[in-house]
Design a protein around this motif. Sequence first.
Motif, mmCIF file in Angstrom:
data_model
loop_
_atom_site.group_PDB
_atom_site.id
_atom_site.type_symbol
_atom_site.label_atom_id
_atom_site.label_comp_id
_atom_site.label_asym_id
_atom_site.label_seq_id
_atom_site.Cartn_x
_atom_site.Cartn_y
_atom_site.Cartn_z
ATOM 1 N N LEU A 30 -6.510 -1.888 -19.077
ATOM 2 C CA LEU A 30 -7.308 -0.325 -19.106
ATOM 3 C C LEU A 30 -8.817 -0.762 -19.629
ATOM 4 N N GLY A 31 -9.262 -1.933 -19.062
ATOM 5 C CA GLY A 31 -10.897 -2.041 -19.019
ATOM 6 C C GLY A 31 -10.719 -1.329 -17.521
ATOM 7 N N VAL A 32 -10.135 -2.500 -16.501
ATOM 8 C CA VAL A 32 -10.871 -2.340 -15.120
ATOM 9 C C VAL A 32 -10.372 -0.647 -14.544
ATOM 10 N N ALA A 33 -9.542 0.410 -15.518
ATOM 11 C CA ALA A 33 -9.549 1.353 -15.466
ATOM 12 C C ALA A 33 -10.691 2.516 -16.122
ATOM 13 N N TYR A 34 -11.691 1.961 -16.854
ATOM 14 C CA TYR A 34 -12.219 2.229 -17.343
ATOM 15 C C TYR A 34 -14.063 2.091 -16.446
ATOM 16 N N ASP A 35 -14.006 0.769 -15.905
ATOM 17 C CA ASP A 35 -14.883 0.440 -15.388
ATOM 18 C C ASP A 35 -15.081 1.351 -13.843
ATOM 19 N N ASN A 36 -13.827 1.682 -13.156
ATOM 20 C CA ASN A 36 -13.777 2.812 -12.413
ATOM 21 C C ASN A 36 -14.003 3.453 -12.179
ATOM 22 N N GLY A 69 0.578 -1.218 0.224
ATOM 23 C CA GLY A 69 0.058 0.133 -0.218
ATOM 24 C C GLY A 69 0.777 1.339 0.130
ATOM 25 N N GLU A 70 1.739 1.413 -0.125
ATOM 26 C CA GLU A 70 3.325 2.530 -0.442
ATOM 27 C C GLU A 70 2.630 2.264 -1.698
ATOM 28 N N ASN A 71 1.889 3.461 -2.154
ATOM 29 C CA ASN A 71 2.592 3.677 -3.982
ATOM 30 C C ASN A 71 3.310 4.648 -3.944
ATOM 31 N N THR A 72 3.588 5.599 -3.467
ATOM 32 C CA THR A 72 5.039 6.848 -3.973
ATOM 33 C C THR A 72 6.246 6.294 -3.819
ATOM 34 N N ASP A 129 -7.106 7.861 -9.673
ATOM 35 C CA ASP A 129 -6.156 8.414 -11.300
ATOM 36 C C ASP A 129 -6.710 8.342 -12.072
ATOM 37 N N ARG A 130 -7.704 7.728 -12.141
ATOM 38 C CA ARG A 130 -8.082 6.767 -13.355
ATOM 39 C C ARG A 130 -7.521 6.962 -14.660
ATOM 40 N N ARG A 131 -7.594 8.718 -15.264
ATOM 41 C CA ARG A 131 -7.424 8.974 -16.283
ATOM 42 C C ARG A 131 -5.481 8.667 -16.240
ATOM 43 N N THR A 132 -5.175 9.311 -15.690
ATOM 44 C CA THR A 132 -3.675 9.679 -15.616
ATOM 45 C C THR A 132 -2.975 7.638 -15.743
ATOM 46 N N ALA A 133 -3.722 6.839 -14.927
ATOM 47 C CA ALA A 133 -3.906 5.582 -15.255
ATOM 48 C C ALA A 133 -3.897 5.035 -16.034
ATOM 49 N N ILE A 134 -4.588 5.311 -17.405
ATOM 50 C CA ILE A 134 -5.355 5.041 -18.946
ATOM 51 C C ILE A 134 -4.250 5.215 -19.218
ATOM 52 N N ASP A 135 -3.791 6.713 -19.484
ATOM 53 C CA ASP A 135 -2.508 7.224 -20.581
ATOM 54 C C ASP A 135 -1.455 6.547 -20.140
ATOM 55 N N TYR A 136 -1.321 5.804 -19.101
ATOM 56 C CA TYR A 136 0.222 4.593 -19.471
ATOM 57 C C TYR A 136 -0.529 3.905 -19.677
ATOM 58 N N LEU A 139 5.789 0.332 -17.799
ATOM 59 C CA LEU A 139 4.756 1.458 -17.726
ATOM 60 C C LEU A 139 3.355 0.977 -17.330
ATOM 61 N N ASN A 140 3.508 -0.127 -17.755
ATOM 62 C CA ASN A 140 1.525 -0.623 -17.141
ATOM 63 C C ASN A 140 1.932 -0.481 -15.839
ATOM 64 N N ASN A 141 2.990 -1.361 -15.110
ATOM 65 C CA ASN A 141 2.939 -1.453 -13.789
ATOM 66 C C ASN A 141 2.696 -0.004 -13.189
ATOM 67 N N ILE A 142 3.221 1.163 -13.573
ATOM 68 C CA ILE A 142 3.437 2.633 -13.340
ATOM 69 C C ILE A 142 1.562 3.057 -13.590
ATOM 70 N N GLY A 143 1.169 2.575 -14.746
ATOM 71 C CA GLY A 143 -1.037 2.518 -14.583
ATOM 72 C C GLY A 143 -1.640 2.057 -13.201
ATOM 73 N N SER A 144 -0.877 0.826 -12.804
ATOM 74 C CA SER A 144 -2.158 0.067 -11.780
ATOM 75 C C SER A 144 -1.509 0.854 -10.660
ATOM 76 N N ILE A 145 -0.377 1.683 -10.563
ATOM 77 C CA ILE A 145 -0.310 2.801 -9.300
ATOM 78 C C ILE A 145 -0.790 3.567 -8.926
ATOM 79 N N TYR A 146 -1.462 4.632 -10.195
ATOM 80 C CA TYR A 146 -2.208 5.887 -10.563
ATOM 81 C C TYR A 146 -3.564 4.766 -10.567
ATOM 82 N N ASN A 147 -4.221 4.074 -10.753
ATOM 83 C CA ASN A 147 -5.444 3.558 -10.940
ATOM 84 C C ASN A 147 -5.467 3.404 -8.940
ATOM 85 N N ALA A 148 -5.054 2.709 -8.384
ATOM 86 C CA ALA A 148 -4.534 2.250 -7.526
ATOM 87 C C ALA A 148 -5.106 3.854 -6.314
#
Length: 444
Positions: free
Chosen positions: A264-270, A192-195, A233-240, A221-230
Amino acid sequence: MAINSQFFFLSNPAYGQEKVEVIDSAIGELEAGDLSSDNGVIFDLYPLQLTADQPVLIYLESQDFDPYLILMDGEGNKLAENDDLYDTNAGILIDQIDPQGYGVVVTSNKAAVTGKYKLQIILPDANQLIEIQGHQSLIQAQAMMDEGSKESLLQAIELFTQGVEFYRQIGIVNREIVFALNRLGTIYSDFGENTKALAYYQQAIPLAQQLADSALEGATLNNIGSIYNALADRRTAIDYYQQALVLIRKAGDKTEEMTTINNLGVAYDNLGESEKALQYYAEAVALGKSLNDLKMIGTSLSNIGLAYNNLGEREKALEYYQQALTISRSVGDRQGEAVRLNNIALVYDGFGEKDKALQYYIESLIIAEAVGDQSLQGSVISNIALVLDGLGQKAQALEYYQQALELARLVGDRSGEGVRLNNIALLYDSVGEKDEAWPIIDRP
């Protein structure tokens, strides 16, 4: 005699140059008619007599098969064996030489696999010994990470960090460093230490770019997207995720492509855009079918179920969860089976069928315990507590909440810990024990 049985990846195997002293070598080929085991594994056997007074590296590489080395003593007893990370090399370091000699087995360790290879006996220089130390640290770190307990993950952090520092000490940039930084990011993310997780992923990006490794850069980049999703910050996650998808498709990594499309599906669903999420999930299912990757198809179908559940179409959600469950069972994916049973229970809970929900939760919990997934255990136990709480069985619910809280702390799940503390506080509050509730709510 001290034997280091870990494999070794030479960052700069400068064969024929002064940097590497090769004391013996062989060009060979695994082919039909060679020695083979009862289960059809083809192998070559080399006698090895050493007189060196320093560590010696047995190094095997092949572009035709995934190399595997076995080292035996003069009497045929196995001393060490290893596989590799990157499918093209393997090695065993002998720290102290046995004058009685050895037997070296070259194989793929898989039935009927053939191909050409190069076997070398190398005297490592000082930098290469440091590199080997780095590699050993990373292999030990991965073993600790695979163990999965909080204690082993903390050890993994120390070992991954140590391994990276060994490589940096001699100026090496290789795929192992990028993998290690990604593993560190994953562990901190799970804590849970996303930073901290994000910082490690961001360190990995320029190294992957330096290596011109599109697949590895895309995965990071996929992993970075997952951090932003967590971080919601879904839009930033989608960008990554989109950046990752371009690189992964360029590299031709279909499995990672499927993972990214699912993300990507998970981010849009969220984001509440479940219809768009369904389009990505359908694309992932189609890709999974083309790869005959049943496990990933099961994941995608489960995600489709989640999207329909979010759309309020619980019957459809249940249908897809059941399909995903069938696939998980057919491929022996026990962890996936437990997840799907938990999802099905959530649907029945939403229907108000509490007894049926509890049956599925308990079945899920039994499997989660069997596979040692403590994080999933905590989630399922927390869900059981919620059902019992809703049924008015407060004492039993509290017992389950406490178990779930202990598991969250055990695996370092700070977010889960917070949710469970809140649920315990709400339970105390609901029965009028506000003196018990407030200290929990006020806890940092």
